[in-house]
Design a protein around this motif. Structure first.
Motif, short mmCIF file in Angstrom:
data_model
loop_
_atom_site.label_atom_id
_atom_site.label_comp_id
_atom_site.label_asym_id
_atom_site.label_seq_id
_atom_site.Cartn_x
_atom_site.Cartn_y
_atom_site.Cartn_z
N LEU A 57 -7.62 -8.69 5.95
CA LEU A 57 -7.66 -6.98 4.73
C LEU A 57 -5.95 -7.34 4.67
CD1 LEU A 57 -9.10 -4.83 7.94
CD2 LEU A 57 -9.92 -5.16 5.44
N GLU A 58 -5.27 -7.64 5.41
CA GLU A 58 -3.22 -7.31 4.45
C GLU A 58 -3.86 -8.11 3.25
OE1 GLU A 58 1.01 -8.60 5.24
OE2 GLU A 58 -0.69 -9.59 6.41
N GLU B 81 -3.82 -6.92 -5.44
CA GLU B 81 -3.65 -6.30 -7.50
C GLU B 81 -2.04 -5.88 -6.76
OE1 GLU B 81 -7.03 -3.95 -8.31
OE2 GLU B 81 -7.91 -5.04 -6.83
N TYR B 82 -1.79 -5.97 -6.08
CA TYR B 82 -0.30 -4.98 -6.49
C TYR B 82 0.40 -6.53 -6.43
CZ TYR B 82 4.82 -4.01 -5.34
OH TYR B 82 6.03 -3.99 -5.24
N PHE B 83 0.81 -7.61 -5.46
CA PHE B 83 1.58 -8.90 -6.12
C PHE B 83 1.15 -8.89 -6.95
CE2 PHE B 83 1.73 -13.11 -5.19
CZ PHE B 83 3.26 -13.60 -5.00
N MET B 84 0.03 -9.64 -7.78
CA MET B 84 -0.83 -10.48 -8.83
C MET B 84 0.24 -9.31 -10.36
SD MET B 84 -1.55 -12.87 -7.94
CE MET B 84 -1.94 -13.35 -9.74
N TYR C 230 8.15 -10.10 -0.03
CA TYR C 230 6.63 -9.97 0.57
C TYR C 230 5.46 -10.61 -0.22
CZ TYR C 230 2.54 -8.16 2.73
OH TYR C 230 1.01 -8.05 2.10
N THR C 231 5.19 -11.64 0.38
CA THR C 231 3.51 -11.89 0.00
C THR C 231 1.93 -10.95 0.55
OG1 THR C 231 4.39 -13.99 0.93
CG2 THR C 231 4.40 -13.51 -1.48
N THR D 110 -7.89 -12.30 -8.25
CA THR D 110 -6.43 -11.60 -8.23
C THR D 110 -7.03 -10.07 -8.19
OG1 THR D 110 -7.13 -11.11 -10.74
CG2 THR D 110 -5.34 -13.01 -9.50
N LYS D 111 -8.42 -10.19 -7.25
CA LYS D 111 -8.60 -8.13 -7.75
C LYS D 111 -9.40 -8.10 -6.24
CE LYS D 111 -10.50 -7.90 -11.87
NZ LYS D 111 -11.62 -7.73 -13.05
N SER D 112 -8.62 -6.79 -5.40
CA SER D 112 -9.36 -6.84 -3.85
C SER D 112 -11.63 -7.40 -3.99
CB SER D 112 -8.88 -5.65 -4.26
OG SER D 112 -7.46 -5.35 -3.64
#
Length: 181
Positions: free
Chosen positions: A27-28, A34-37, A122-123, A62-64
């Motif tokens: 879940l994390e 998406e924010y990270f990518m 953060y990753t 790369t998508k949730s």
């Protein structure tokens, strides 16, 4: 020490926590990928490992929604293995497959640590890897060793199975990429 742990954690409970821990961790990743990518889309660090990490993440989804499909795939596998292990454990059941799956889960937590070092920030998955996955895995190994369900020989036997499980888990990534574009 086992007596203190045993008061709070029966081995069956520890085993049944595996799918729950997996879901918290995934879940994390699902929430933050998406924010990270997006953050690193046009701002790739110059190191080879950073570029390689982003390429792998793109290939894995790369998508949730893509990661969600992968998470469901792996959760089904983990849940089945967990059920079979917990069901057969009282009758001296074999925990080889459970141990092989736990190995993959435990070792992938260190990939999050490596990614965090590479990106210097953060990753996706690092918080639960550090504070949930690694402690849970160590507790589970400890309990299984102390109760005599696993030994060094079984750990060695589980390594080839762990390696074979990685492509099986990656099928979920293919499903996610095919179903969600």
């Amino acid at each position: 020490m086992l007596e203190v742990l045993h008061k709070f954690f029966y081995i069956e409970t520890v085993i049944w926590l595996f799918p729950v821990i997996f879901m918290f961790h995934d879940l994390e990743e699902i929430i933050t990928v998406e924010y990270f990518m997006t953050k690193y889309k046009n701002r790739v660090p110059k190191t080879f490992l950073a570029r390689l990490t982003l390429i792998v993440k793109k290939k894995l989804g790369t998508k949730s929604a893509q990661l969600s499909i992968n998470a469901v795939w792996i959760l089904l596998i983990i849940s089945f293995i967990t059920f079979m292990t917990a069901y057969h454990l009282p009758n001296e059941g074999n925990v080889l497959l459970f141990t092989a799956t736990l190995n993959v889960f435990f070792l992938q937590a260190f990939s999050h640590i490596g990614q965090t070092v590479i990106f210097k920030g953060y990753t996706p998955g690092i918080i639960t890897a550090l504070f949930i996955v690694i402690p849970y895995s160590l507790l589970t190994y400890y309990c299984l060793f102390e109760l005599g369900h696993i030994d060094r020989q079984l750990i060695v036997e589980s390594i080839p199975i762990s390696i074979l499980m990685v492509p099986i888990f990656l099928i979920g990534n293919l499903l996610g990429r095919r179903l969600i574009r």
